[in-house]
Design an enzyme around this catalytic site. Structure first.
Site, PDB file in Angstrom:
ATOM      1  CE1 TYR A  80      -6.922   2.820  -1.026  1.00 35.21           C
ATOM      2  CE2 TYR A  80      -4.584   3.198  -0.635  1.00 35.21           C
ATOM      3  CZ  TYR A  80      -5.598   2.429  -1.149  1.00 35.21           C
ATOM      4  OH  TYR A  80      -5.299   1.246  -1.771  1.00 35.21           O
ATOM      5  CG  ASP A 104      -8.452   3.782  -5.022  1.00 37.06           C
ATOM      6  OD1 ASP A 104      -9.677   3.603  -5.134  1.00 37.06           O
ATOM      7  OD2 ASP A 104      -7.624   3.355  -5.833  1.00 37.06           O
ATOM      8  CD  GLU A 154      -2.927  -0.815  -0.174  1.00 35.74           C
ATOM      9  OE1 GLU A 154      -2.956   0.306  -0.728  1.00 35.74           O
ATOM     10  OE2 GLU A 154      -3.548  -1.791  -0.620  1.00 35.74           O
TER      11      GLU A 154
END
Length: 293
Positions: free
Chosen positions: A123, A141, A40
């Site tokens: 996010y 996102d 991520e």
DNA sequence: CAGGCGTGGCG
DNA sequence: TCGCCAAGCCT
């Protein structure tokens, strides 16, 4: 045209994902929360294709937060390679340190614990909690925002920043069951990444083309404010990138090498100083710099 | 909260 | 070609 039926939307998107999901190393039951977290951070503003090899090498070298925390920030920056935004490497290192100190070396599952970590915003916290732990969170996102803007709101692109209305739409659409909500999150992201793309959406291949308000109203053109571009040539960012590229390739760099990277002396010195302030470089001797050891 | 922060591929 | 874009965060 009315907003699409929630149940029909869920069924179509989830069925599509079941068939078309990419087999990415940070997905699936064998992926550790740490692997998800590393992915991520690396995927922030960075394409999947470029992340894949770095992610693999990173986990090979640092399979746990503790192993990364035990190494230097400079090595993290070097391993980051050319992914861009190298401060993310510093933040990932700092997050690993915080995980060791505050969470006994285990990536936390709770959104509030995650978002308290360096480099983890709304996010990323929602994504880790959702993808690594199967928790129920709105994961907003750029892909999800674009999909919902088109399918539900009927506009080509979402606003610059997340609006309250946008979050309300996403919340209303989130399935009740946590496991289904987590799959919904990754499925809508995947749909935006593979089909409902920014430039040339492949509506022929879209499972919700028949439900899409933007399509159903004839693809009205984007009429919002001009979308923010990113200046590059001649900017500090380009200058910083040149200097960092040098530093990654050598144990240390001298003033003459730095000079050769950028003609404007004032800008060059300013960027060099900023890189030191940011913790991306350290001055090891007068006129000599290196990645922090 | 608008702007700064890397990098490279693609239409 | 060159502007746009790619799973944002931080200040």
């Amino acid at each position: 045209m009315d907003a699409p039926d929630t149940r029909a939307l869920h069924e179509a998107v989830l069925a599509w994902y079941d068939v078309h999901a990419r087999d990415l190393p940070w997905r699936g039951t064998s992926a550790t929360p740490w692997s998800v977290m590393v992915s991520e951070l690396m995927l922030q503003q960075t394409p999947v294709a470029r992340v894949l090899p770095v992610h693999a090498a990173w986990l090979e070298r640092w399979p746990t937060p503790a192993s990364l925390a035990a190494d230097t920030t400079g090595e993290a920056v070097r391993m980051w390679g050319r992914l861009g935004y190298p401060r993310r490497a510093l933040r990932l290192h700092a997050a690993a340190t915080a995980i060791v100190e505050r969470h006994d070396g285990e990536v936390p599952a709770a959104y509030d614990d995650l978002i308290a970590l360096p480099g983890v915003g709304d996010y990323t916290a929602a994504a880790i909690a959702s993808f690594a732990f199967g928790r129920r969170h709105v994961v907003l996102d750029t892909n999800v925002r674009r999909v919902l803007a088109r399918v539900v709101s009927g506009t080509e692109f979402p606003a610059q920043a997340v609006t309250r209305a946008e979050r309300d739409v996403a919340t209303a659409l989130l399935p009740d069951d946590p496991a289904t909500a987590a799959t919904w999150a990754v499925a809508t992201m995947e749909l935006g990444a593979l089909v409902c793309t920014a430039r040339q959406p492949a509506c022929d291949a879209c499972p919700v083309a028949g439900l899409c308000v933007w399509r159903g109203t004839g693809y009205p053109a984007y009429d919002g404010p001009p979308r923010r571009g990113q200046a590059w040539a001649g900017t500090d960012r380009q200058c910083r990138g040149r200097i960092m590229a040098l530093a990654r390739e050598a144990d240390s760099v001298g003033a003459a090498q730095v000079e050769a990277t950028w003609p404007d002396a004032e800008q060059r010195e300013r960027c060099l100083a900023a890189l030191v302030t940011d913790g991306l470089l350290t001055q090891i001797t007068p006129g000599r710099w290196a990645l922090p050891g």
